[in-house]
Design a protein around this motif. Structure first.
Motif, PDB file in Angstrom:
ATOM      1  N   GLU A   1      41.319  12.277  15.200  1.00 35.39           N
ATOM      2  CA  GLU A   1      41.847  12.560  13.866  1.00 35.39           C
ATOM      3  C   GLU A   1      42.492  11.317  13.245  1.00 35.39           C
ATOM      4  O   GLU A   1      42.384  11.093  12.039  1.00 35.39           O
TER       5      GLU A   1
ATOM      6  N   ARG B   1      41.511   9.534   9.645  1.00 35.68           N
ATOM      7  CA  ARG B   1      42.437   9.271   8.540  1.00 35.68           C
ATOM      8  C   ARG B   1      42.380   7.791   8.145  1.00 35.68           C
ATOM      9  O   ARG B   1      42.346   7.458   6.960  1.00 35.68           O
TER      10      ARG B   1
ATOM     11  N   ARG C   1      51.610  21.029   5.742  1.00 34.93           N
ATOM     12  CA  ARG C   1      50.167  21.275   5.773  1.00 34.93           C
ATOM     13  C   ARG C   1      49.455  20.536   4.640  1.00 34.93           C
ATOM     14  O   ARG C   1      48.311  20.090   4.809  1.00 34.93           O
ATOM     15  N   SER C   2      50.119  20.399   3.508  1.00 33.81           N
ATOM     16  CA  SER C   2      49.483  19.729   2.359  1.00 33.81           C
ATOM     17  C   SER C   2      49.325  18.228   2.585  1.00 33.81           C
ATOM     18  O   SER C   2      48.543  17.573   1.907  1.00 33.81           O
ATOM     19  N   ARG C   3      50.055  17.672   3.557  1.00 34.85           N
ATOM     20  CA  ARG C   3      50.047  16.225   3.796  1.00 34.85           C
ATOM     21  C   ARG C   3      48.987  15.809   4.817  1.00 34.85           C
ATOM     22  O   ARG C   3      48.914  14.653   5.206  1.00 34.85           O
ATOM     23  N   ASN C   4      48.179  16.761   5.265  1.00 35.83           N
ATOM     24  CA  ASN C   4      47.073  16.472   6.181  1.00 35.83           C
ATOM     25  C   ASN C   4      47.530  15.683   7.410  1.00 35.83           C
ATOM     26  O   ASN C   4      46.943  14.646   7.764  1.00 35.83           O
TER      27      ASN C   4
ATOM     28  N   THR D   1      50.194   9.399   6.270  1.00 38.84           N
ATOM     29  CA  THR D   1      50.489  10.706   6.843  1.00 38.84           C
ATOM     30  C   THR D   1      51.205  10.478   8.159  1.00 38.84           C
ATOM     31  O   THR D   1      51.404   9.337   8.586  1.00 38.84           O
TER      32      THR D   1
END
Length: 258
Positions: A154, A158, A132-135, A114
């Motif tokens: 964050e 990840r 947004r879908s890729r976090n 990401t």
């Protein structure tokens, strides 16, 4: 399944990748394909159907659309990606929009990934659903202290999930690489998470900034694009040496590509 074909851990655009119409109207032909790709990807993302493989494939289609204009792309150092035994922090210079949209075709083919991005990209028309879908880790760029805390918290999360984090530490993207504006946030994240740093050098100025919309500038196929990875570095101490090694690698490659 469309995948980047490597030879000796490197890639060069095939001789037959371009076509006459796209060479004649490079920017028009590219953006026709690119915007259709973004729209299709956005619909999938909005419906919860845009996974890692869909992201990699749509990125690969962007690369192919660029190559159809006659633009030549070189990718090297892929063996360093392929040999990773853990997630990593990928640290590179930021040149153009090409970096963000083509890198998933290269990196996500080998490892989950990401980006650390500007928060404003999460509200970009159409494109926001994809982002947004890729976090990603989205930063406000208005409060440096809070942004730093978010990167560490964050980013560590990840990496613990097995997702590598790609970061462009420059204050802004551009064709000139200024080491003084290349902060050590990526190295510091790697140090705190106990994962390696993977240096990345980019030359993607064939995709220029636009006058009306910054991300949609002219495509110049006569300028070759380069992506190069170096060997991963485990951060020792405060990471000053590793930060300098990343800077030295990028500076050396940019000099080679002049």
């Amino acid at each position: 399944m469309q995948r980047l074909p490597y030879s000796n851990h490197s890639y060069q655009t095939p001789a037959d990748a371009s076509n006459f119409f796209c060479r004649l109207f490079p920017s028009f032909s590219f953006y026709t394909s690119f915007l259709a790709n973004v729209y299709s990807s956005s619909r999938k993302a909005k419906n919860g159907k845009y996974d890692d493989e869909a992201w990699r494939l749509s990125s690969y289609k962007v690369l192919q659309a660029l190559e159809r204009t006659g633009l030549q792309v070189s990718i090297s150092g892929v063996e360093h990606l392929q040999a990773l035994q853990s997630p990593c922090v990928i640290v590179g210079n930021h040149v153009s929009m090409m970096d963000t949209v083509v890198l998933p075709a290269i990196i996500a083919q080998e490892i989950a990934m990401t980006f650390i991005i500007k928060e404003s990209l999460m509200d970009y028309p159409v494109f926001k659903h994809v982002m947004r879908s890729r976090n990603p880790i989205a930063l406000s760029r208005t409060n440096a202290r809070e942004d730093l805390k978010k990167v560490f918290s964050e980013g560590k999360k990840r990496l613990e999930q097995g997702i590598s984090v790609s970061v462009f530490p420059q204050t802004t993207r551009g064709t000139e690489f200024n080491p003084k504006q290349f902060n050590s946030i990526g190295v510091k994240l790697a140090q705190k998470a106990g994962v390696p740093v993977l240096p990345l050098a980019l030359k993607t100025d064939a995709w220029t900034n636009g006058k009306l919309i910054k991300d949609l500038g002219r495509i110049h196929p006569e300028i070759k694009a380069h992506f190069a990875f170096d060997a991963p570095l485990m951060v020792q101490g405060k990471g000053k040496e590793e930060q300098q090694q990343v800077i030295d690698f990028i500076s050396r490659k940019l000099k080679e590509w002049q």
